[in-house]
Design an enzyme around this catalytic site. Sequence first.
Site, short mmCIF file in Angstrom:
data_model
loop_
_atom_site.label_atom_id
_atom_site.label_comp_id
_atom_site.label_asym_id
_atom_site.label_seq_id
_atom_site.Cartn_x
_atom_site.Cartn_y
_atom_site.Cartn_z
N ARG A 122 7.49 -0.80 -1.24
CA ARG A 122 6.20 -1.44 -1.45
C ARG A 122 6.04 -1.92 -2.89
O ARG A 122 5.07 -2.57 -3.23
CB ARG A 122 5.07 -0.47 -1.10
CG ARG A 122 5.05 -0.12 0.38
CD ARG A 122 3.69 0.31 0.82
NE ARG A 122 3.47 1.73 0.61
CZ ARG A 122 2.40 2.24 0.01
NH1 ARG A 122 1.47 1.45 -0.45
NH2 ARG A 122 2.28 3.53 -0.12
N CYS A 139 0.77 19.37 8.18
CA CYS A 139 -0.60 19.23 7.67
C CYS A 139 -1.36 18.33 8.64
O CYS A 139 -0.87 17.27 9.02
CB CYS A 139 -0.58 18.59 6.28
SG CYS A 139 0.56 19.38 5.16
C1 LIG Z 1 3.25 6.16 -3.16
C2 LIG Z 1 4.48 5.38 -3.03
C3 LIG Z 1 5.30 5.15 -4.13
C4 LIG Z 1 5.08 5.79 -5.49
O1 LIG Z 1 3.97 5.38 -6.16
P1 LIG Z 1 3.76 5.91 -7.66
O2 LIG Z 1 2.42 5.35 -8.01
O3 LIG Z 1 4.88 5.39 -8.47
O4 LIG Z 1 3.76 7.41 -7.62
C5 LIG Z 1 6.40 4.34 -3.96
N1 LIG Z 1 6.70 3.80 -2.78
C6 LIG Z 1 5.94 4.01 -1.69
C7 LIG Z 1 6.34 3.36 -0.40
C8 LIG Z 1 4.81 4.82 -1.76
O5 LIG Z 1 4.08 5.05 -0.68
#
Ligand SMILES: *Cc1c(COP(=O)(O)O)cnc(C)c1O
Length: 392
Positions: A122, A139
Amino acid sequence: MLRAMSLPVLSGREGAPPADAAPVSPDDWRWQVRHAVTDLPALEAALSLTDAEREGTRRALAGGFPMSITPHYLGLCDPHDPGCPIRRQCVPRIEEADEVAGDLRDPLGEEDHEVAPNLVRRYHDRVLLIATDRCSVYCRFCTRSRMVGQDGGVRGLERLEAAFEWIEAHPEIADVIVSGGDPLVASDARVASILERLARIEHVLYVRIATRAPVTLPQRITPELCRALRTHPSVWVMTHFNHPRELAPAAQEACARLVDHGIPVMNQTVLLRGINDHAPTLETLFRGLVRQRVRPYYLLQMDPVRGTSHLRTPLDTGIALMAALQGRLSGIALPKFIVDTPGGMGKVPVGPDWIVRRAGPVTTLRTHRGVEVDYVDPPGSHGAVRETAEHH
Ligand SMILES: *Cc1c(COP(=O)(O)O)cnc(C)c1O
Protein backbone atom coordinates in the site's frame (compact mmCIF):
# COMPACT_ATOMS: atom_id res chain seq x y z
CA MET A 1 24.41 -11.29 2.88
CA LEU A 2 26.27 -14.24 4.36
CA ARG A 3 26.61 -12.47 7.69
CA ALA A 4 23.02 -13.43 8.45
CA MET A 5 23.33 -17.00 7.37
CA SER A 6 26.32 -17.71 9.52
CA LEU A 7 24.31 -17.27 12.75
CA PRO A 8 23.36 -20.61 14.27
CA VAL A 9 19.65 -21.33 14.45
CA LEU A 10 18.83 -23.06 17.68
CA SER A 11 15.63 -24.93 18.26
CA GLY A 12 14.62 -26.30 21.61
CA ARG A 13 16.26 -25.50 24.90
CA GLU A 14 19.56 -27.10 25.75
CA GLY A 15 18.89 -30.24 27.74
CA ALA A 16 15.17 -30.02 26.97
CA PRO A 17 13.37 -32.86 25.21
CA PRO A 18 13.18 -32.63 21.41
CA ALA A 19 10.55 -30.22 20.13
CA ASP A 20 8.26 -32.99 18.92
CA ALA A 21 7.90 -34.63 22.34
CA ALA A 22 4.66 -33.59 24.06
CA PRO A 23 5.45 -30.50 26.14
CA VAL A 24 4.63 -31.00 29.81
CA SER A 25 5.08 -27.55 31.34
CA PRO A 26 2.73 -24.56 31.05
CA ASP A 27 5.94 -22.53 30.77
CA ASP A 28 6.51 -24.17 27.39
CA TRP A 29 4.80 -22.30 24.55
CA ARG A 30 3.95 -25.52 22.76
CA TRP A 31 2.04 -26.64 25.84
CA GLN A 32 0.16 -23.32 25.74
CA VAL A 33 -0.71 -23.79 22.06
CA ARG A 34 -1.73 -27.41 22.57
CA HIS A 35 -3.96 -26.54 25.51
CA ALA A 36 -5.55 -23.49 23.93
CA VAL A 37 -9.31 -23.39 24.45
CA THR A 38 -11.00 -23.91 21.11
CA ASP A 39 -14.37 -25.44 22.03
CA LEU A 40 -17.43 -24.54 24.06
CA PRO A 41 -17.17 -27.15 26.87
CA ALA A 42 -13.60 -26.05 27.69
CA LEU A 43 -14.62 -22.37 27.63
CA GLU A 44 -17.67 -23.11 29.77
CA ALA A 45 -15.44 -24.91 32.29
CA ALA A 46 -13.24 -21.83 32.66
CA LEU A 47 -15.71 -18.94 32.60
CA SER A 48 -19.33 -18.49 33.63
CA LEU A 49 -20.68 -17.53 30.21
CA THR A 50 -23.57 -15.27 29.35
CA ASP A 51 -26.10 -16.32 26.72
CA ALA A 52 -24.60 -13.75 24.32
CA GLU A 53 -21.15 -15.32 24.73
CA ARG A 54 -22.39 -18.90 24.52
CA GLU A 55 -24.37 -18.25 21.36
CA GLY A 56 -21.51 -16.18 19.87
CA THR A 57 -19.09 -19.04 20.53
CA ARG A 58 -21.45 -21.58 18.94
CA ARG A 59 -21.68 -19.44 15.83
CA ALA A 60 -17.92 -18.84 15.69
CA LEU A 61 -17.26 -22.55 15.91
CA ALA A 62 -19.91 -23.41 13.33
CA GLY A 63 -17.81 -21.81 10.62
CA GLY A 64 -15.94 -18.72 9.66
CA PHE A 65 -13.88 -16.89 12.24
CA PRO A 66 -12.68 -19.44 14.85
CA MET A 67 -11.97 -19.10 18.57
CA SER A 68 -8.70 -19.87 20.30
CA ILE A 69 -7.55 -18.69 23.73
CA THR A 70 -4.26 -19.75 25.33
CA PRO A 71 -4.35 -20.81 28.99
CA HIS A 72 -2.14 -17.79 29.72
CA TYR A 73 -4.59 -15.31 28.18
CA LEU A 74 -7.60 -17.14 29.63
CA GLY A 75 -5.96 -16.78 33.03
CA LEU A 76 -6.13 -13.00 32.65
CA CYS A 77 -9.92 -13.16 32.09
CA ASP A 78 -12.31 -12.52 34.96
CA PRO A 79 -14.37 -15.76 35.13
CA HIS A 80 -17.43 -13.96 36.50
CA ASP A 81 -17.42 -10.59 34.73
CA PRO A 82 -18.49 -10.63 31.06
CA GLY A 83 -17.38 -6.98 30.84
CA CYS A 84 -13.77 -7.95 31.65
CA PRO A 85 -11.51 -6.11 29.17
CA ILE A 86 -9.48 -9.24 28.40
CA ARG A 87 -12.49 -11.50 28.07
CA ARG A 88 -14.19 -9.12 25.63
CA GLN A 89 -11.14 -9.29 23.34
CA CYS A 90 -11.13 -13.08 23.02
CA VAL A 91 -14.57 -14.56 23.80
CA PRO A 92 -16.97 -14.43 20.82
CA ARG A 93 -20.31 -12.72 21.33
CA ILE A 94 -23.59 -12.85 19.49
CA GLU A 95 -23.07 -9.25 18.30
CA GLU A 96 -20.48 -10.62 15.85
CA ALA A 97 -23.46 -11.65 13.73
CA ASP A 98 -24.55 -7.98 13.43
CA GLU A 99 -23.71 -6.11 10.28
CA VAL A 100 -23.96 -2.32 10.17
CA ALA A 101 -23.67 0.21 7.37
CA GLY A 102 -20.04 0.67 6.39
CA ASP A 103 -18.93 -2.77 7.64
CA LEU A 104 -16.44 -4.40 5.32
CA ARG A 105 -15.18 -7.94 4.93
CA ASP A 106 -11.71 -6.68 3.97
CA PRO A 107 -11.61 -3.15 5.46
CA LEU A 108 -8.09 -2.35 4.32
CA GLY A 109 -8.65 -3.54 0.75
CA GLU A 110 -5.78 -5.99 1.16
CA GLU A 111 -7.05 -8.34 -1.50
CA ASP A 112 -7.04 -5.50 -4.05
CA HIS A 113 -3.52 -4.49 -3.02
CA GLU A 114 -2.00 -7.96 -3.24
CA VAL A 115 1.02 -7.71 -5.55
CA ALA A 116 2.06 -11.37 -5.18
CA PRO A 117 0.47 -14.24 -3.24
CA ASN A 118 0.52 -13.34 0.49
CA LEU A 119 2.13 -9.94 -0.18
CA VAL A 120 0.23 -6.64 0.29
CA ARG A 121 1.60 -3.32 -0.92
CA ARG A 122 0.00 0.00 0.00
CA TYR A 123 3.07 2.24 0.26
CA HIS A 124 6.03 2.95 -1.96
CA ASP A 125 8.75 1.65 0.35
CA ARG A 126 7.13 -1.14 2.41
CA VAL A 127 5.17 -4.35 2.02
CA LEU A 128 3.28 -6.67 4.31
CA LEU A 129 3.94 -10.40 4.11
CA ILE A 130 1.24 -12.77 5.35
CA ALA A 131 3.40 -15.61 6.67
CA THR A 132 0.61 -17.63 8.29
CA ASP A 133 -3.10 -17.44 8.96
CA ARG A 134 -2.81 -18.92 12.47
CA CYS A 135 -2.78 -17.19 15.87
CA SER A 136 -2.65 -18.56 19.40
CA VAL A 137 -5.54 -16.24 20.30
CA TYR A 138 -8.05 -14.91 17.78
CA CYS A 139 -8.85 -11.31 18.72
CA ARG A 140 -12.53 -10.71 18.11
CA PHE A 141 -11.79 -7.36 16.42
CA CYS A 142 -9.27 -8.83 13.96
CA THR A 143 -8.93 -6.87 10.74
CA ARG A 144 -8.22 -10.15 8.91
CA SER A 145 -11.13 -12.14 10.38
CA ARG A 146 -12.09 -13.00 6.78
CA MET A 147 -9.10 -15.32 6.50
CA VAL A 148 -7.39 -16.14 9.82
CA GLY A 149 -7.53 -19.74 10.98
CA GLN A 150 -9.01 -20.81 7.68
CA ASP A 151 -6.34 -21.01 5.06
CA GLY A 152 -3.82 -23.73 5.67
CA GLY A 153 -1.68 -22.49 8.57
CA VAL A 154 1.98 -21.56 8.42
CA ARG A 155 3.05 -20.94 4.83
CA GLY A 156 5.92 -23.11 3.67
CA LEU A 157 8.87 -21.18 2.35
CA GLU A 158 7.97 -22.41 -1.16
CA ARG A 159 4.53 -20.80 -0.84
CA LEU A 160 6.21 -17.48 0.00
CA GLU A 161 8.85 -17.69 -2.71
CA ALA A 162 6.80 -15.67 -5.24
CA ALA A 163 6.49 -12.91 -2.62
CA PHE A 164 10.25 -12.96 -1.95
CA GLU A 165 10.94 -12.78 -5.67
CA TRP A 166 8.58 -9.82 -6.03
CA ILE A 167 10.46 -8.01 -3.23
CA GLU A 168 13.77 -8.92 -4.88
CA ALA A 169 12.57 -7.34 -8.14
CA HIS A 170 11.53 -4.07 -6.38
CA PRO A 171 14.58 -2.25 -5.05
CA GLU A 172 12.41 0.54 -3.58
CA ILE A 173 11.18 -1.85 -0.86
CA ALA A 174 13.21 -1.09 2.29
CA ASP A 175 10.81 -2.38 4.95
CA VAL A 176 9.06 -5.75 5.13
CA ILE A 177 6.38 -6.38 7.74
CA VAL A 178 6.05 -10.07 8.48
CA SER A 179 2.52 -10.56 9.71
CA GLY A 180 -0.33 -13.04 9.52
CA GLY A 181 -1.93 -14.48 11.60
CA ASP A 182 0.91 -14.44 14.07
CA PRO A 183 4.27 -15.30 12.49
CA LEU A 184 5.61 -16.41 15.89
CA VAL A 185 3.27 -19.43 16.06
CA ALA A 186 5.84 -20.95 13.69
CA SER A 187 8.97 -22.74 14.90
CA ASP A 188 12.26 -20.93 15.52
CA ALA A 189 13.68 -22.58 12.41
CA ARG A 190 10.78 -21.32 10.26
CA VAL A 191 11.06 -17.77 11.63
CA ALA A 192 14.81 -17.82 11.03
CA SER A 193 14.40 -19.12 7.49
CA ILE A 194 12.05 -16.27 6.55
CA LEU A 195 14.48 -13.75 8.02
CA GLU A 196 17.42 -15.43 6.32
CA ARG A 197 15.63 -15.21 2.98
CA LEU A 198 14.92 -11.51 3.53
CA ALA A 199 18.49 -10.86 4.67
CA ARG A 200 19.63 -12.04 1.23
CA ILE A 201 17.76 -9.12 -0.36
CA GLU A 202 20.15 -6.24 0.08
CA HIS A 203 17.67 -3.39 -0.37
CA VAL A 204 15.50 -4.67 2.49
CA LEU A 205 17.00 -2.58 5.28
CA TYR A 206 14.74 -3.64 8.13
CA VAL A 207 12.08 -6.19 8.93
CA ARG A 208 9.19 -5.86 11.33
CA ILE A 209 7.64 -8.91 12.99
CA ALA A 210 4.00 -8.16 13.82
CA THR A 211 3.07 -10.43 16.70
CA ARG A 212 0.83 -10.63 19.73
CA ALA A 213 2.97 -13.40 21.26
CA PRO A 214 4.33 -11.18 24.08
CA VAL A 215 0.69 -10.59 25.12
CA THR A 216 -1.10 -13.85 24.38
CA LEU A 217 1.74 -16.39 24.37
CA PRO A 218 4.66 -14.81 26.29
CA GLN A 219 6.28 -18.23 26.80
CA ARG A 220 7.05 -18.08 23.06
CA ILE A 221 9.71 -15.43 23.64
CA THR A 222 12.56 -17.78 24.52
CA PRO A 223 16.27 -16.89 24.33
CA GLU A 224 16.45 -19.27 21.34
CA LEU A 225 13.71 -17.36 19.53
CA CYS A 226 15.46 -14.06 20.28
CA ARG A 227 18.63 -15.45 18.71
CA ALA A 228 16.63 -16.70 15.70
CA LEU A 229 15.19 -13.18 15.30
CA ARG A 230 18.72 -11.81 15.13
CA THR A 231 19.12 -13.76 11.88
CA HIS A 232 18.28 -10.45 10.18
CA PRO A 233 20.53 -7.54 11.18
CA SER A 234 17.60 -5.16 11.79
CA VAL A 235 14.49 -6.80 13.19
CA TRP A 236 11.86 -4.77 15.03
CA VAL A 237 9.06 -6.44 16.95
CA MET A 238 5.67 -4.76 16.63
CA THR A 239 3.43 -6.04 19.38
CA HIS A 240 -0.10 -5.33 20.48
CA PHE A 241 -1.04 -4.63 24.10
CA ASN A 242 -4.49 -3.11 24.55
CA HIS A 243 -4.98 -3.05 28.31
CA PRO A 244 -2.70 -2.66 31.37
CA ARG A 245 -3.91 -6.02 32.72
CA GLU A 246 -2.17 -7.67 29.78
CA LEU A 247 1.18 -6.53 31.20
CA ALA A 248 1.31 -9.70 33.33
CA PRO A 249 4.67 -10.78 34.80
CA ALA A 250 5.27 -13.31 31.97
CA ALA A 251 4.47 -10.62 29.36
CA GLN A 252 6.86 -8.19 31.03
CA GLU A 253 9.59 -10.83 30.98
CA ALA A 254 8.91 -11.50 27.29
CA CYS A 255 9.35 -7.80 26.44
CA ALA A 256 12.47 -7.54 28.57
CA ARG A 257 13.97 -10.59 26.88
CA LEU A 258 13.45 -9.13 23.41
CA VAL A 259 14.92 -5.78 24.36
CA ASP A 260 17.83 -7.41 26.21
CA HIS A 261 18.63 -9.24 22.97
CA GLY A 262 18.86 -5.90 21.20
CA ILE A 263 15.46 -6.09 19.49
CA PRO A 264 13.48 -2.84 19.57
CA VAL A 265 9.85 -3.40 20.57
CA MET A 266 7.01 -1.11 19.47
CA ASN A 267 3.37 -1.38 20.46
CA GLN A 268 0.20 -0.79 18.48
CA THR A 269 -2.95 -0.45 20.59
CA VAL A 270 -6.39 -0.76 19.03
CA LEU A 271 -8.95 1.58 20.57
CA LEU A 272 -11.84 -0.63 21.75
CA ARG A 273 -15.19 0.46 23.10
CA GLY A 274 -15.68 -0.46 26.76
CA ILE A 275 -12.19 -1.97 26.91
CA ASN A 276 -9.64 0.83 26.76
CA ASP A 277 -11.56 3.95 25.65
CA HIS A 278 -10.70 5.71 28.89
CA ALA A 279 -7.81 8.15 29.41
CA PRO A 280 -6.59 6.74 32.78
CA THR A 281 -6.57 3.19 31.33
CA LEU A 282 -4.52 4.26 28.33
CA GLU A 283 -2.24 6.35 30.54
CA THR A 284 -1.50 3.31 32.75
CA LEU A 285 -0.99 1.12 29.68
CA PHE A 286 1.38 3.49 27.89
CA ARG A 287 3.42 4.20 31.02
CA GLY A 288 3.58 0.47 31.75
CA LEU A 289 4.87 -0.19 28.25
CA VAL A 290 7.61 2.42 28.48
CA ARG A 291 8.55 1.00 31.86
CA GLN A 292 9.13 -2.29 29.99
CA ARG A 293 11.14 -0.38 27.32
CA VAL A 294 8.35 -0.82 24.78
CA ARG A 295 7.53 2.28 22.73
CA PRO A 296 3.82 3.05 22.22
CA TYR A 297 3.85 3.58 18.46
CA TYR A 298 0.23 3.80 17.29
CA LEU A 299 -3.19 4.04 18.86
CA LEU A 300 -5.37 2.71 16.07
CA GLN A 301 -8.95 3.62 15.36
CA MET A 302 -10.70 0.30 14.82
CA ASP A 303 -11.15 -0.77 11.24
CA PRO A 304 -14.79 -1.18 10.19
CA VAL A 305 -14.53 -4.96 10.11
CA ARG A 306 -17.75 -6.88 9.60
CA GLY A 307 -19.28 -7.90 12.95
CA THR A 308 -17.25 -5.59 15.21
CA SER A 309 -19.46 -2.51 15.58
CA HIS A 310 -20.04 -3.41 19.26
CA LEU A 311 -16.32 -2.83 19.86
CA ARG A 312 -15.87 0.33 17.78
CA THR A 313 -15.77 3.90 19.11
CA PRO A 314 -16.70 7.05 17.19
CA LEU A 315 -13.71 8.99 15.87
CA ASP A 316 -14.38 11.78 18.38
CA THR A 317 -13.53 9.43 21.26
CA GLY A 318 -9.98 8.90 20.03
CA ILE A 319 -9.48 12.60 19.33
CA ALA A 320 -10.71 13.51 22.82
CA LEU A 321 -8.46 10.85 24.38
CA MET A 322 -5.44 12.22 22.53
CA ALA A 323 -6.27 15.73 23.77
CA ALA A 324 -6.51 14.40 27.34
CA LEU A 325 -3.22 12.50 27.11
CA GLN A 326 -1.20 15.27 25.47
CA GLY A 327 0.65 17.03 28.27
CA ARG A 328 -0.25 14.29 30.73
CA LEU A 329 2.18 11.75 29.28
CA SER A 330 5.82 12.05 28.30
CA GLY A 331 6.42 12.18 24.58
CA ILE A 332 7.97 8.72 24.55
CA ALA A 333 4.79 7.29 26.10
CA LEU A 334 2.36 9.01 23.72
CA PRO A 335 1.55 7.14 20.49
CA LYS A 336 0.16 8.66 17.31
CA PHE A 337 -3.57 8.23 16.79
CA ILE A 338 -4.11 6.67 13.37
CA VAL A 339 -7.04 5.98 11.11
CA ASP A 340 -6.26 3.29 8.58
CA THR A 341 -8.53 4.44 5.79
CA PRO A 342 -11.11 2.03 4.39
CA GLY A 343 -10.22 0.63 1.02
CA GLY A 344 -6.52 0.50 1.84
CA MET A 345 -5.77 4.10 0.94
CA GLY A 346 -3.23 4.35 3.75
CA LYS A 347 -2.91 5.45 7.36
CA VAL A 348 -3.79 9.00 8.39
CA PRO A 349 -2.66 10.56 11.69
CA VAL A 350 -5.60 12.28 13.37
CA GLY A 351 -5.72 14.41 16.48
CA PRO A 352 -7.00 17.46 18.23
CA ASP A 353 -6.33 20.67 16.35
CA TRP A 354 -3.61 22.56 18.19
CA ILE A 355 -3.65 25.41 15.66
CA VAL A 356 -6.34 27.96 16.62
CA ARG A 357 -5.82 30.46 13.76
CA ARG A 358 -3.27 31.76 11.29
CA ALA A 359 -2.78 35.31 10.15
CA GLY A 360 0.20 36.00 7.92
CA PRO A 361 3.35 35.16 9.87
CA VAL A 362 1.41 34.67 13.13
CA THR A 363 0.10 31.26 14.13
CA THR A 364 -1.95 31.01 17.30
CA LEU A 365 -1.46 27.68 19.06
CA ARG A 366 -3.42 26.17 21.91
CA THR A 367 -1.26 24.41 24.50
CA HIS A 368 -2.30 21.34 26.49
CA ARG A 369 -3.24 23.73 29.32
CA GLY A 370 -5.66 25.53 27.02
CA VAL A 371 -3.55 28.69 26.80
CA GLU A 372 -3.36 30.42 23.42
CA VAL A 373 0.15 31.38 22.38
CA ASP A 374 1.34 33.13 19.21
CA TYR A 375 4.23 31.77 17.22
CA VAL A 376 5.71 34.26 14.74
CA ASP A 377 7.58 33.13 11.63
CA PRO A 378 10.95 34.79 10.92
CA PRO A 379 10.71 37.94 8.73
CA GLY A 380 10.65 37.30 4.99
CA SER A 381 10.05 33.59 5.39
CA HIS A 382 6.30 33.62 5.06
CA GLY A 383 5.19 31.67 2.01
CA ALA A 384 8.43 29.65 1.89
CA VAL A 385 6.69 26.45 2.99
CA ARG A 386 5.83 25.28 -0.49
CA GLU A 387 9.43 25.53 -1.61
CA THR A 388 10.68 23.55 1.42
CA ALA A 389 8.09 20.85 0.86
CA GLU A 390 9.04 20.53 -2.78
CA HIS A 391 12.68 20.17 -1.85
CA HIS A 392 12.14 16.63 -0.53
C1 LIG B 1 0.03 -0.56 8.31
C2 LIG B 1 0.70 -1.03 7.11
C3 LIG B 1 2.02 -0.68 6.85
C4 LIG B 1 2.91 0.05 7.84
O1 LIG B 1 2.57 1.34 8.08
P1 LIG B 1 3.56 2.22 9.01
O2 LIG B 1 2.81 3.51 9.12
O3 LIG B 1 4.85 2.32 8.30
O4 LIG B 1 3.70 1.51 10.32
C5 LIG B 1 2.58 -1.09 5.66
N1 LIG B 1 1.89 -1.80 4.76
C6 LIG B 1 0.61 -2.16 4.98
C7 LIG B 1 -0.10 -2.96 3.93
C8 LIG B 1 -0.03 -1.80 6.17
O5 LIG B 1 -1.28 -2.18 6.40
